[in-house]
Motif scaffolding. Sequence first.
Motif, PDB file in Angstrom:
ATOM      1  N   UNK A 197       0.819  -1.202   0.000  1.00 17.02           N
ATOM      2  CA  UNK A 197       0.000   0.000   0.000  1.00 17.02           C
ATOM      3  C   UNK A 197       0.856   1.256   0.000  1.00 17.02           C
ATOM      4  N   UNK A 198       0.353   2.301  -0.649  1.00 14.60           N
ATOM      5  CA  UNK A 198       0.976   3.619  -0.555  1.00 14.60           C
ATOM      6  C   UNK A 198       0.499   4.294   0.728  1.00 14.60           C
ATOM      7  N   UNK A 199       1.091   5.442   1.029  1.00  9.19           N
ATOM      8  CA  UNK A 199       0.663   6.184   2.210  1.00  9.19           C
ATOM      9  C   UNK A 199      -0.813   6.561   2.115  1.00  9.19           C
ATOM     10  N   UNK A 200      -1.255   6.903   0.903  1.00  4.05           N
ATOM     11  CA  UNK A 200      -2.658   7.290   0.730  1.00  4.05           C
ATOM     12  C   UNK A 200      -3.603   6.115   0.925  1.00  4.05           C
ATOM     13  N   UNK A 201      -3.179   4.895   0.553  1.00  2.00           N
ATOM     14  CA  UNK A 201      -4.002   3.709   0.825  1.00  2.00           C
ATOM     15  C   UNK A 201      -4.165   3.518   2.334  1.00  2.00           C
ATOM     16  N   UNK A 202      -3.078   3.676   3.074  1.00  2.73           N
ATOM     17  CA  UNK A 202      -3.148   3.556   4.537  1.00  2.73           C
ATOM     18  C   UNK A 202      -4.063   4.631   5.122  1.00  2.73           C
ATOM     19  N   UNK A 203      -3.896   5.850   4.644  1.00  2.00           N
ATOM     20  CA  UNK A 203      -4.699   6.960   5.174  1.00  2.00           C
ATOM     21  C   UNK A 203      -6.182   6.749   4.926  1.00  2.00           C
ATOM     22  N   UNK A 204      -6.528   6.356   3.711  1.00  4.55           N
ATOM     23  CA  UNK A 204      -7.941   6.230   3.369  1.00  4.55           C
ATOM     24  C   UNK A 204      -8.572   5.052   4.100  1.00  4.55           C
ATOM     25  N   UNK A 205      -7.840   3.956   4.224  1.00  3.11           N
ATOM     26  CA  UNK A 205      -8.364   2.815   4.982  1.00  3.11           C
ATOM     27  C   UNK A 205      -8.583   3.219   6.431  1.00  3.11           C
ATOM     28  N   UNK A 206      -7.621   3.958   6.991  1.00  3.34           N
ATOM     29  CA  UNK A 206      -7.754   4.412   8.375  1.00  3.34           C
ATOM     30  C   UNK A 206      -8.970   5.318   8.530  1.00  3.34           C
ATOM     31  N   UNK A 207      -9.189   6.217   7.565  1.00  2.00           N
ATOM     32  CA  UNK A 207     -10.350   7.106   7.628  1.00  2.00           C
ATOM     33  C   UNK A 207     -11.645   6.303   7.618  1.00  2.00           C
ATOM     34  N   UNK A 208     -11.747   5.308   6.734  1.00  3.09           N
ATOM     35  CA  UNK A 208     -12.972   4.508   6.641  1.00  3.09           C
ATOM     36  C   UNK A 208     -13.213   3.766   7.955  1.00  3.09           C
TER      37      UNK A 208
END
Length: 719
Positions: A415-426
């Motif tokens: 995962x990229x940083x944005x994948x981690x961020x978006x999963x965390x947000x969800x």
Amino acid sequence: MSGGGRGGGGMKVLHVAEKPSVAKSVATILSRNSGGLRTREGRSRYNKIFEFSYSINGRPCHMLVTSVTGHLMELEFQDRYRKWHSCDPADLFHAPVHKFVPEDKLDIKRTLEEEARWCQWLVLWLDCDREGENIAFEVIEVCTAVNPHLTIKRAHFSALIDREIHEAVQRLVEPNKCFADAVDARQEIDLRIGASFTRFQTMLLRDAFVIDFTTDDRNLVLSYGPCQFPTLGFVVERYWEIQAHEPEEFWTINCSHKSDEGIATFNWMRGHLFDYTCAVIIYEMCVQEPIATVTKVRQQEKLKYPPYPLNTIELEKRASRFFRMSSEHTMKVAEDLYQAGFISYPRTETDSFSQRTDLHAIVQEQQRHPVWGPYAQQLLEPGSGLWRNPGNGGHDDKAHPPIHPTKFSSGESGWSQDHHRLYELVVRHFLACVSQPAVGAETNVEIDIAGELFSASGRAILAKNYLDVYRFESWGSSTIPTYVSGQQFVPTSLTLDSGVTRPPPLLSEADLLSCMDKEGIGTDATMHDHIKKLLDRFYATKDSNMRFSPTNLGEALVMGYDDMGYKLWKPYLRAVMERDMKAVSEGTKSKAEVLTTSLQQMKACFVDARLNKVKLFEAMAVFFERSNRSGGDEQHAAGEVVRPCGLCQESDMVLRRNRDGNFMVGCMGYPQCRNAVWLPGSLSEAVVTTNICNTCTPARDLVFEPCLIEGVLEYNVND
């Protein structure tokens, strides 16, 4: 290649997914306990075919799973209308259109034909929204052309996880023709409106002005889209508000009081005054009688509620606000997470969970996480009192639940940083929406100084609750000294301060999405595309603060249409179309009815715009230099109008000069109307006039004949 579906036992079922990755996920999940999964090549190297045995409602089946890659077909005009100079752009409102499989999708089409020929059932696994339903009917058209006896079924699912996929294949439904018709209507409306206006304004303006956004502005397309232009309109309108703002000075009285318990800042309940003299008089009254009397003390419990369950627009707005991610990039990352099975389908208008959703099971999945796992455990403890059934945002598209996590992840390596961020947000958003609101004790104090009222407030947070997990929001705690009603004190400071009014800020991406959502421009699945087009077409730019400004080109186009008095850049027309298309999807209006109404309305707009095209020229001239290139429509507004054209009877005849310096009178309707005559000699020898000579014989085509009128040699224009 022969159809691989001939082999195997049981009923042969062809399953078609929207993307190769979804086909692989569906096949992998369904085949786990059914004797193995076999893979073979299709005609398209990217769209493989997966085979395995399975049982649908107790019936043995030989399953074939393959895919398309988005839309299988395109909508286009018939060949004679496809070239830009082949017809009057107004003709595109009623020119014949057809759907066809483009060259790059022919191999996928051949795979479907070969496999469908030997199957009894066709099961459609396209995304469960209007667009997916439309693609489903494209697949149906291809497959039934070679096998009209196919039984056709639809799989409804919202996440690529075992439970959802197994339930979907055992609860197959009929495909929804109304959903598909709504997309067909939208495609045809957008094609006709977009093509007509795009050709009109590109041919009219591109060669007339130096538009230096590209190395060769002859290739620049000045596109028009019925969603794209209202989106640009929001950006330009806010920009104009800022440009028109004139700072105005105001005055306000500020009061503070310091005690052993701390400092309280009291705000003047009048807010501020623009009249300096009046403000000074009131201030002097307060200074002369500075004793403050506490008139009211109010203490109450305040709640800060968690957000509603997450839908697409909120996901895009929050990702922009919290992580500075564009809406387009947000949807790409969300699609990756969905296809990998970690979140539910990311294109949904729904912001309320149905009673059938097992919310506790979703929370249980997250208990192992090292960061928010302890909070998830606390949520599920019966005695914690932290659990609260989520609120209802009032929107339900009847197709998908709100966006929520579907599988635990502690952080995938790829995962990229944005994948981690978006999963965390969800995940954090979901945990927040099933939590109790934050609780605070709020104190409001009002005081009177010489008849003027001031107020101060303070808050102490008693329980953070959902704020413990939803780190993206905060609720500041600020205490003030204790006051009792009737108490008097002398303010520590009492000042008359000035300020100036400020314009609103440029629109952020979250602001722009809110405007589009409120006015019904686009859908949750398309809004990010319309925003991206503004940037791609050089109509707007986005700065480092993620705020939008129009380019000169974008502002000029909106200004031109605005000066016409026709609000083509306003959201009203498109909002009506969106409501009509929703009515088609609900079965309350027919596709034909909506097409007729929308296209008649927009053709009237087009004809009106063309009659007033000089306004576009004038607006462009504000921002761009005139080009010295000839041909096309660049000199329509520059030449002297001679008389109306008698050939097309729509446009004026104007005086123009070509690159060789020779003069001619030609129709402003060029290239649709090619009525033109070259003048002999130079303008020093002849003056073009609209006088009609009685001795000249009118002709159908425009001709110039020398005649003597009042002793001056002129060329008489006859029609």
